[in-house]
Design a protein around this motif. Structure first.
Motif, mmCIF file in Angstrom:
data_model
loop_
_atom_site.group_PDB
_atom_site.id
_atom_site.type_symbol
_atom_site.label_atom_id
_atom_site.label_comp_id
_atom_site.label_asym_id
_atom_site.label_seq_id
_atom_site.Cartn_x
_atom_site.Cartn_y
_atom_site.Cartn_z
ATOM 1 N N HIS A 67 -12.029 -11.231 -3.408
ATOM 2 C CA HIS A 67 -12.550 -10.462 -2.281
ATOM 3 C C HIS A 67 -11.853 -10.862 -0.987
ATOM 4 N N LYS A 68 -11.488 -9.847 -0.191
ATOM 5 C CA LYS A 68 -10.955 -10.053 1.152
ATOM 6 C C LYS A 68 -11.656 -9.074 2.079
ATOM 7 N N GLU A 69 -12.264 -9.591 3.116
ATOM 8 C CA GLU A 69 -13.014 -8.726 4.015
ATOM 9 C C GLU A 69 -12.088 -7.776 4.760
ATOM 10 N N THR A 70 -10.939 -8.269 5.184
ATOM 11 C CA THR A 70 -9.982 -7.419 5.914
ATOM 12 C C THR A 70 -8.562 -7.671 5.388
ATOM 13 N N HIS A 106 -11.571 -3.786 -0.348
ATOM 14 C CA HIS A 106 -11.907 -5.197 -0.173
ATOM 15 C C HIS A 106 -11.465 -6.072 -1.343
#
Length: 317
Positions: free
Chosen positions: A179-182, A225
């Motif tokens: 997961h990467k928020e941005t 995301h």
């Protein structure tokens, strides 16, 4: 050379006739907005590039597309991997409309076949029509058949694809480590260009290359995301290596490629940060046709793409 077990020509013709009929139907057609679609699938722009998405009362869906990715050594009007990209996304829309749970799901292409129609050789690069129908749906699996038509409603190619149907919450639990928020998707469309191959090597009847580490901007729109390399991009790089191999083995760099048939197996996703290695091995060569087995592996030798393809070579014109 024996044909692969790909989508049947009769199936493509049937879908073609439905698409032509749909363009001449008025009252029972619904036009879908991107906002409606993005509530149901988690593929976004720029990877999602469907326009004028329409559905009839039987959930038969059509859309228009324009070829974005450079053809490289392939025959126009569109590269095989890009055709599969648009058709599979439209197929996932079709499945999402049938899914009784009207919430966001991931439709992960698992197995697929591709077949190029042979009716025409020269196509223009105008707007193309994509068509799809869902042939099976269950809580965890779905299957589609889809075709691409030119501006004269002539068949270009068709696919048959099965998806893993994964609810949004379950997908987040399975892949929380990625997961990467941005994510840094950049500002340019990565699907307007090819990915470079590194350390290309030839050995007998095989070839190998590196794609390097998957970058966030390789995955723009797939997924917002959880940046993961789209199967279609992996297919494109594998076919690029296949073309390099054919040029090497024939000592003729002027040859162009017809991707006639292809089968795909995608057991896993390749996520941003993972390194990808590509391999191509010749299984048969008769006249101007090659049968090649192409695989892509990422970190820890994880299989992220496995295709068997029949490529017919033609002289450049």
């Amino acid at each position: 050379m024996e044909s692969l077990q790909t989508i049947k020509s009769d199936d493509m013709v049937e879908i073609q006739s439905k698409a032509i009929k749909l363009t001449h139907t008025g009252n029972s057609i619904k036009v879908l907005s991107k906002e409606e679609i993005f509530k149901l699938i988690d593929v976004h722009e720029p990877y999602y590039a469907l326009k004028e998405v329409r559905v009839d009362e039987h959930n038969f869906v059509t859309a228009t597309i324009e070829a974005e990715q450079p053809l490289g050594e392939e025959i126009s009007p569109i590269a095989a991997a890009e055709a599969c990209r648009h058709l599979a996304i439209l197929g996932s829309v079709c499945c999402a409309l049938i899914n009784p749970v009207k919430q966001k799901h991931y439709y992960l292409a698992h197995r697929g076949t591709y077949k190029r129609a042979a009716e025409k050789i020269h196509y223009t690069r105008k707007k193309l029509v994509a068509t799809a129908t869902c042939t099976f749906f269950s809580k965890r699996m779905a299957s589609i058949k889809a075709c691409l038509l030119d501006e004269d409603n002539q068949l270009i190619c068709g696919i048959e694809t099965s998806f893993h149907v994964v609810p949004h919450a379950l997908f987040e639990r399975l892949y929380y480590n990625f997961h990467k928020e941005t994510p840094d998707f950049g500002v340019t469309n990565p699907y307007h260009q090819k990915k470079p191959l590194f350390d290309v090597q030839f050995s007998g009847l095989s070839a190998a290359a590196s794609l390097g580490k998957i970058q966030d901007n390789y995955c723009a729109g797939h997924f917002p995301h959880f940046p993961a390399m789209p199967v279609a991009i992996l297919m494109n790089t594998l076919l690029d290596l296949a073309a390099r191999y054919i040029h090497h083995i024939t000592a003729d760099k002027s040859l162009k490629m017809y991707v006639r048939e292809m089968t795909l197996l995608a057991d896993n996703l390749g996520f941003s940060g993972e390194a990808v290695v590509l391999h191509v091995k010749q299984e048969a060569y008769v006249d101007n046709r090659f049968k090649l087995h192409c695989i892509a592996t990422s970190t820890d030798n994880k299989s992220v793409g496995d295709i068997t393809v029949i490529i017919e070579t033609v002289k450049a014109f």
